[in-house]
Design a protein around this motif. Structure first.
Motif, short mmCIF file in Angstrom:
data_model
loop_
_atom_site.label_atom_id
_atom_site.label_comp_id
_atom_site.label_asym_id
_atom_site.label_seq_id
_atom_site.Cartn_x
_atom_site.Cartn_y
_atom_site.Cartn_z
N GLU A 3 94.32 -90.54 25.19
CA GLU A 3 94.68 -91.10 26.48
C GLU A 3 94.40 -90.15 27.65
O GLU A 3 93.83 -90.54 28.67
N ALA A 4 94.76 -88.89 27.50
CA ALA A 4 94.57 -87.91 28.58
C ALA A 4 93.09 -87.68 28.86
O ALA A 4 92.67 -87.57 30.02
N ALA A 5 92.29 -87.61 27.81
CA ALA A 5 90.85 -87.41 27.99
C ALA A 5 90.22 -88.61 28.70
O ALA A 5 89.34 -88.46 29.57
N PHE A 6 90.66 -89.81 28.34
CA PHE A 6 90.12 -91.01 28.97
C PHE A 6 90.49 -91.05 30.46
O PHE A 6 89.66 -91.37 31.29
N ILE A 7 91.72 -90.71 30.78
CA ILE A 7 92.16 -90.72 32.18
C ILE A 7 91.37 -89.72 33.01
O ILE A 7 90.92 -90.02 34.11
N SER A 8 91.17 -88.52 32.48
CA SER A 8 90.41 -87.53 33.24
C SER A 8 88.95 -87.94 33.37
O SER A 8 88.33 -87.71 34.41
N LEU A 9 88.39 -88.58 32.35
CA LEU A 9 87.02 -89.08 32.41
C LEU A 9 86.89 -90.14 33.50
O LEU A 9 85.95 -90.11 34.30
N MET A 40 89.43 -101.32 32.60
CA MET A 40 90.37 -101.95 31.67
C MET A 40 89.69 -102.27 30.35
O MET A 40 90.25 -102.06 29.28
N LYS A 41 88.45 -102.77 30.42
CA LYS A 41 87.70 -103.05 29.18
C LYS A 41 87.38 -101.75 28.45
O LYS A 41 87.43 -101.69 27.22
N ALA A 42 87.04 -100.72 29.19
CA ALA A 42 86.74 -99.43 28.57
C ALA A 42 87.98 -98.87 27.89
O ALA A 42 87.89 -98.25 26.82
N TRP A 43 89.13 -99.08 28.49
CA TRP A 43 90.38 -98.59 27.90
C TRP A 43 90.60 -99.19 26.52
O TRP A 43 90.99 -98.51 25.60
N GLY A 52 79.50 -87.52 24.35
CA GLY A 52 78.31 -87.15 25.11
C GLY A 52 77.71 -88.30 25.89
O GLY A 52 76.87 -88.09 26.77
N SER A 53 78.10 -89.54 25.59
CA SER A 53 77.52 -90.68 26.30
C SER A 53 78.58 -91.43 27.10
O SER A 53 78.41 -92.61 27.42
N GLU A 54 79.65 -90.76 27.46
CA GLU A 54 80.76 -91.42 28.14
C GLU A 54 80.37 -91.99 29.50
O GLU A 54 80.73 -93.10 29.85
N ARG A 55 79.61 -91.21 30.27
CA ARG A 55 79.24 -91.65 31.61
C ARG A 55 78.35 -92.90 31.55
O ARG A 55 78.57 -93.87 32.27
N ALA A 56 77.35 -92.87 30.69
CA ALA A 56 76.47 -94.03 30.55
C ALA A 56 77.25 -95.25 30.05
O ALA A 56 77.01 -96.39 30.48
N TRP A 57 78.18 -95.01 29.13
CA TRP A 57 79.00 -96.08 28.58
C TRP A 57 79.84 -96.74 29.67
O TRP A 57 79.86 -97.97 29.80
#
Length: 118
Positions: A3-9, A40-43, A52-57
């Motif tokens: 959760e914390a990594a997703f929020i900071s991303l 919300m969908k990404a969550w 490594g592909s978080e930004r593109a995703w």
């Protein structure tokens, strides 16, 4: 992804995602909606992202949301364009009789004879 990594991303990439959606939709409100719906969908799918592909995703999800908003916008018809249905006021005695009916019988009559539905 926790959760914390997703929020900071999301916080790190949100300005760029907003700029992309604004470039596509050309409306601040729609751009904000696209980013919010995309995040919300990404969550819900945050565990399926490859490292490594978080930004593109995230970008792809927001672009898809922009396309969805554009499709919805294309299906909308402005109220000014809709034709006004012909309406003739009912006879007063008939109106009173229909108004006296219980709703379960009144509503089908109004939908059939006033609105032309089957």
């Amino acid at each position: 992804m926790n959760e914390a990594a997703f929020i900071s991303l999301c916080q790190m990439h949100m300005p760029g995602l907003y700029r992309i959606s604004l470039a596509i939709l050309r409306s601040h409100a729609d751009a904000q909606d696209a980013v919010q719906q995309g995040l919300m969908k990404a969550w819900t799918a945050r565990d399926s992202v490859r490292p490594g592909s978080e930004r593109a995703w995230l970008t792809r999800i927001v672009i898809n949301e922009c396309r969805n908003i554009q499709r919805q916008r294309a299906r909308m018809v402005p109220v000014e364009v809709l034709p006004e249905p012909p309406y003739t006021p009912p006879d007063t005695a008939l109106k009173e009789a229909i108004d006296a009916l219980p709703e379960r019988w009144r509503l089908p009559l109004l939908l059939k004879y006033m609105e032309g539905m089957s």
